[in-house]
Design a protein around this motif. Structure first.
Motif, short mmCIF file in Angstrom:
data_model
loop_
_atom_site.label_atom_id
_atom_site.label_comp_id
_atom_site.label_asym_id
_atom_site.label_seq_id
_atom_site.Cartn_x
_atom_site.Cartn_y
_atom_site.Cartn_z
N GLN A 84 0.83 -1.21 0.00
CA GLN A 84 0.00 0.00 0.00
C GLN A 84 0.86 1.26 0.00
O GLN A 84 0.55 2.23 -0.69
CB GLN A 84 -0.92 0.02 1.23
CG GLN A 84 -2.07 -0.92 1.15
CD GLN A 84 -3.13 -0.46 0.17
OE1 GLN A 84 -3.06 0.62 -0.42
NE2 GLN A 84 -4.13 -1.28 -0.01
N ARG A 85 1.93 1.24 0.78
CA ARG A 85 2.81 2.40 0.83
C ARG A 85 3.49 2.62 -0.52
O ARG A 85 3.65 3.75 -0.96
CB ARG A 85 3.86 2.19 1.91
CG ARG A 85 4.73 3.39 2.11
CD ARG A 85 5.64 3.23 3.29
NE ARG A 85 6.44 4.42 3.42
CZ ARG A 85 7.55 4.49 4.09
NH1 ARG A 85 8.00 3.43 4.71
NH2 ARG A 85 8.23 5.60 4.15
N ARG A 120 2.28 1.77 -3.47
CA ARG A 120 1.29 2.29 -4.40
C ARG A 120 0.97 3.75 -4.13
O ARG A 120 0.73 4.52 -5.04
CB ARG A 120 0.00 1.48 -4.29
CG ARG A 120 0.04 0.21 -5.05
CD ARG A 120 -1.33 -0.42 -5.06
NE ARG A 120 -1.15 -1.85 -4.87
CZ ARG A 120 -1.86 -2.62 -4.11
NH1 ARG A 120 -2.86 -2.11 -3.44
NH2 ARG A 120 -1.61 -3.89 -3.99
N ARG A 121 0.96 4.13 -2.86
CA ARG A 121 0.61 5.51 -2.50
C ARG A 121 1.71 6.48 -2.92
O ARG A 121 1.43 7.63 -3.23
CB ARG A 121 0.36 5.59 -1.00
CG ARG A 121 -0.23 6.87 -0.56
CD ARG A 121 -0.57 6.90 0.92
NE ARG A 121 0.23 6.01 1.73
CZ ARG A 121 -0.29 5.11 2.57
NH1 ARG A 121 -1.58 4.99 2.68
NH2 ARG A 121 0.50 4.34 3.30
N ASN A 122 2.96 6.06 -2.93
CA ASN A 122 4.06 6.95 -3.26
C ASN A 122 4.30 7.09 -4.76
O ASN A 122 5.10 7.90 -5.17
CB ASN A 122 5.36 6.46 -2.60
CG ASN A 122 5.36 6.73 -1.12
OD1 ASN A 122 4.64 7.60 -0.65
ND2 ASN A 122 6.17 5.98 -0.39
#
Length: 77
Positions: A52-53, A55-57
């Motif tokens: 998730q991290r 993908r978020r960055n």
């Protein structure tokens, strides 16, 4: 497997490790299987949060190609 799958494995592992008596089955050691499921659930949670991290960055840029052929667009009303 995502966050929900990791939580599910932790819950099932905790039930097997702490909720059942060790003499339920003679074939398998239920407590060891519960501890293994809890470890796999924690690993799944860590991997899900890392994905998730990542993908978020990531950044997304949209390019729109436009060609003007020399004719102006009609006036807006």
């Amino acid at each position: 497997m995502g966050i929900g799958g990791g939580i599910f494995l932790i819950v099932v592992g905790a039930v097997l490790a702490f909720g059942l008596s060790p003499d339920t089955w003679e074939v398998f050691n239920i407590q060891i299987i519960g501890y293994i499921l809890m470890a796999v659930g924690v690993l799944a949670l860590v991997l899900a949060f890392a994905m998730q991290r990542q993908r978020r960055n990531s950044s997304h840029t949209e390019y729109v190609e436009r060609r003007d052929m020399g004719n102006p667009p009609p006036p807006a009303r």
